[in-house]
Design a protein around this motif. Structure first.
Motif, PDB file in Angstrom:
ATOM      1  N   GLN A  82      35.484  44.379  32.250  1.00 37.29           N
ATOM      2  CA  GLN A  82      36.696  44.905  32.884  1.00 37.29           C
ATOM      3  C   GLN A  82      37.862  44.572  31.963  1.00 37.29           C
ATOM      4  O   GLN A  82      38.304  43.417  31.884  1.00 37.29           O
ATOM      5  N   LYS A  83      38.363  45.573  31.248  1.00 38.04           N
ATOM      6  CA  LYS A  83      39.348  45.337  30.187  1.00 38.04           C
ATOM      7  C   LYS A  83      40.764  45.161  30.693  1.00 38.04           C
ATOM      8  O   LYS A  83      41.625  44.673  29.950  1.00 38.04           O
ATOM      9  N   ASN A  84      41.022  45.525  31.921  1.00 35.06           N
ATOM     10  CA  ASN A  84      42.365  45.368  32.475  1.00 35.06           C
ATOM     11  C   ASN A  84      42.278  44.720  33.851  1.00 35.06           C
ATOM     12  O   ASN A  84      42.542  45.361  34.870  1.00 35.06           O
ATOM     13  N   PRO A  85      41.900  43.446  33.908  1.00 37.80           N
ATOM     14  CA  PRO A  85      41.623  42.827  35.198  1.00 37.80           C
ATOM     15  C   PRO A  85      42.843  42.300  35.934  1.00 37.80           C
ATOM     16  O   PRO A  85      42.734  41.915  37.092  1.00 37.80           O
ATOM     17  N   THR A  86      43.992  42.261  35.276  1.00 36.81           N
ATOM     18  CA  THR A  86      45.176  41.693  35.913  1.00 36.81           C
ATOM     19  C   THR A  86      45.577  42.531  37.113  1.00 36.81           C
ATOM     20  O   THR A  86      45.930  43.708  36.982  1.00 36.81           O
ATOM     21  N   ALA A  87      45.522  41.935  38.304  1.00 36.09           N
ATOM     22  CA  ALA A  87      45.814  42.655  39.547  1.00 36.09           C
ATOM     23  C   ALA A  87      45.757  41.686  40.707  1.00 36.09           C
ATOM     24  O   ALA A  87      45.406  40.519  40.556  1.00 36.09           O
ATOM     25  N   PHE A  88      46.098  42.198  41.873  1.00 38.32           N
ATOM     26  CA  PHE A  88      45.987  41.469  43.137  1.00 38.32           C
ATOM     27  C   PHE A  88      44.740  41.997  43.837  1.00 38.32           C
ATOM     28  O   PHE A  88      44.619  43.201  44.072  1.00 38.32           O
ATOM     29  N   GLY A 106      42.122  39.530  53.893  1.00 40.86           N
ATOM     30  CA  GLY A 106      42.490  38.194  53.473  1.00 40.86           C
ATOM     31  C   GLY A 106      43.846  38.217  52.801  1.00 40.86           C
ATOM     32  O   GLY A 106      44.475  39.286  52.696  1.00 40.86           O
ATOM     33  N   ASP A 107      44.299  37.067  52.331  1.00 39.11           N
ATOM     34  CA  ASP A 107      45.614  36.970  51.707  1.00 39.11           C
ATOM     35  C   ASP A 107      45.580  37.127  50.192  1.00 39.11           C
ATOM     36  O   ASP A 107      46.573  36.867  49.518  1.00 39.11           O
ATOM     37  N   GLY A 108      44.443  37.537  49.664  1.00 40.49           N
ATOM     38  CA  GLY A 108      44.386  37.973  48.278  1.00 40.49           C
ATOM     39  C   GLY A 108      44.219  36.878  47.246  1.00 40.49           C
ATOM     40  O   GLY A 108      44.489  35.697  47.487  1.00 40.49           O
ATOM     41  N   THR A 109      43.746  37.305  46.073  1.00 37.98           N
ATOM     42  CA  THR A 109      43.683  36.468  44.871  1.00 37.98           C
ATOM     43  C   THR A 109      44.399  37.219  43.767  1.00 37.98           C
ATOM     44  O   THR A 109      44.100  38.394  43.517  1.00 37.98           O
ATOM     45  N   ARG A 110      45.339  36.527  43.120  1.00 41.93           N
ATOM     46  CA  ARG A 110      46.053  37.153  42.002  1.00 41.93           C
ATOM     47  C   ARG A 110      45.401  36.691  40.708  1.00 41.93           C
ATOM     48  O   ARG A 110      45.391  35.501  40.396  1.00 41.93           O
ATOM     49  N   LEU A 111      44.865  37.645  39.970  1.00 37.91           N
ATOM     50  CA  LEU A 111      44.148  37.359  38.729  1.00 37.91           C
ATOM     51  C   LEU A 111      45.015  37.751  37.541  1.00 37.91           C
ATOM     52  O   LEU A 111      45.560  38.858  37.509  1.00 37.91           O
ATOM     53  N   SER A 112      45.120  36.833  36.585  1.00 35.34           N
ATOM     54  CA  SER A 112      45.902  37.102  35.383  1.00 35.34           C
ATOM     55  C   SER A 112      45.085  36.740  34.148  1.00 35.34           C
ATOM     56  O   SER A 112      44.145  35.936  34.233  1.00 35.34           O
ATOM     57  N   ILE A 113      45.461  37.317  33.016  1.00 38.05           N
ATOM     58  CA  ILE A 113      44.787  37.059  31.749  1.00 38.05           C
ATOM     59  C   ILE A 113      45.571  36.027  30.959  1.00 38.05           C
ATOM     60  O   ILE A 113      46.797  36.118  30.838  1.00 38.05           O
ATOM     61  N   LEU A 114      44.822  35.031  30.416  1.00 38.39           N
ATOM     62  CA  LEU A 114      45.473  34.033  29.548  1.00 38.39           C
ATOM     63  C   LEU A 114      45.623  34.582  28.148  1.00 38.39           C
ATOM     64  O   LEU A 114      44.742  35.308  27.660  1.00 38.39           O
TER      65      LEU A 114
END
Lengths: 114, 115
Positions: A82-88, A106-114
Motif C-alpha cells: 500500500q504505497k499511500n497508507p496515510t489516512a484515518f 469505532g473512534d479510528g486509527t490515524r496512520l502516518s508514514i515516517l
C-alpha cells in the motif's frame, strides 16, 4: 458499555513495514467493516466480513489484508504494497449486512508514514 | 455511477442560529438514506434514517427530510449549540450486488458553530 474499540489511536509506519490495526467489538454483531477516510473524501470500503472466517474485498482492497477468526475481532493489516497508507482508518459493525440497522463505528486509527 | 453530493462543503454559523445541510444522490435503486455526525478525530454516529416512504423525521433539534422523487435530502439543525460543530455525512444505501447492499458516502459538510 457495548461498543467498538480501535487501537492504537495513532500509528506510524516505516517504509517497507507491515502494520496491523486492531478492531474489537462487544456488540455481538455479525458484520464488520473497514473504511479509509481521506481529507475531503467520503469513506471508502476496504474489506467487510459477514461471518467468522469469511470476508470480502471492498472498493480499495489492494495493499490491505484482514482476518476474521473470532466474531469480536477484525484486524486490518496495511502491507508495504500500500504505497499511500496515510489516512484515518475506521472500523464499523452492524447486526447483519444490508439491514436498516446503523453501522456502529469505532473512534479510528490515524496512520502516518515516517 | 452511484454518487452522493453534499452542500455546502463547510459552514460557519452563530450559536443559537438555525442551518440546513443538503444531500443530493444518484443511487438507484434506493433503499434508505442516513445522516451521521462525526466529531473531529472520532467515528461517525447515526442521527437519523430515512426510508422511501418517509418525508420528515426529527431527532431532537435535528430534522431530516427526504424527497425520493428529486433524490434530495436535507438536515435542519435548530437553535445550534457549540457541540453541533462537526462533520455531517449523508450515506445512501443502494442495490444488492453479489450479496452486498452498497453504501455510498458523501464527503460531508463541516459545520462550525461560533459563540
Amino acid at each position: 458499555d457495548g461498543g467498538i474499540t480501535q487501537s492504537p489511536k495513532y500509528l506510524f509506519r516505516k517504509e517497507g513495514q507491515n502494520v496491523t490495526l486492531s478492531c474489537e467489538q462487544n456488540l455481538n454483531h455479525d458484520a464488520m467493516y473497514w473504511y479509509r477516510q481521506d481529507p475531503g473524501q467520503g469513506l471508502r470500503l476496504i474489506y467487510y466480513s459477514q461471518i467468522v472466517n469469511d470476508f470480502q474485498k471492498g472498493d480499495i482492497a489492494e495493499g490491505y489484508s484482514v482476518s476474521r477468526e473470532k466474531k469480536e475481532s477484525f484486524p486490518l493489516t496495511v502491507t508495504s504494497a500500500q504505497k499511500n497508507p496515510t489516512a484515518f482508518y475506521l472500523c464499523a459493525s452492524s447486526p447483519i449486512q444490508g439491514s436498516n440497522q446503523p453501522q456502529h463505528f469505532g473512534d479510528g486509527t490515524r496512520l502516518s508514514i515516517l | 455511477k452511484n454518487q452522493v453530493e453534499q452542500s455546502p462543503q463547510s459552514l460557519i454559523i452563530l450559536e443559537g442560529k438555525n442551518c440546513t445541510l443538503q444531500c443530493n444522490y444518484t443511487v438507484s435503486p434506493f433503499s434508505n438514506l442516513r445522516w451521521y455526525k462525526q466529531d473531529t478525530g472520532r467515528g461517525p454516529v447515526s442521527l437519523t434514517i430515512m426510508t422511501f416512504s418517509e418525508n420528515t423525521k426529527s431527532n431532537g433539534r435535528y430534522t431530516a427530510t427526504l424527497d425520493a422523487d428529486t433524490k434530495q435530502s436535507s438536515l435542519h439543525i435548530t437553535a445550534s449549540q457549540l457541540s453541533d460543530s462537526a462533520s455531517y455525512i449523508c450515506v445512501v444505501r443502494g442495490s444488492m450486488n453479489s450479496g452486498y447492499s452498497t453504501l455510498t458516502f458523501g464527503k460531508g459538510t463541516m459545520l462550525l458553530v461560533s459563540p
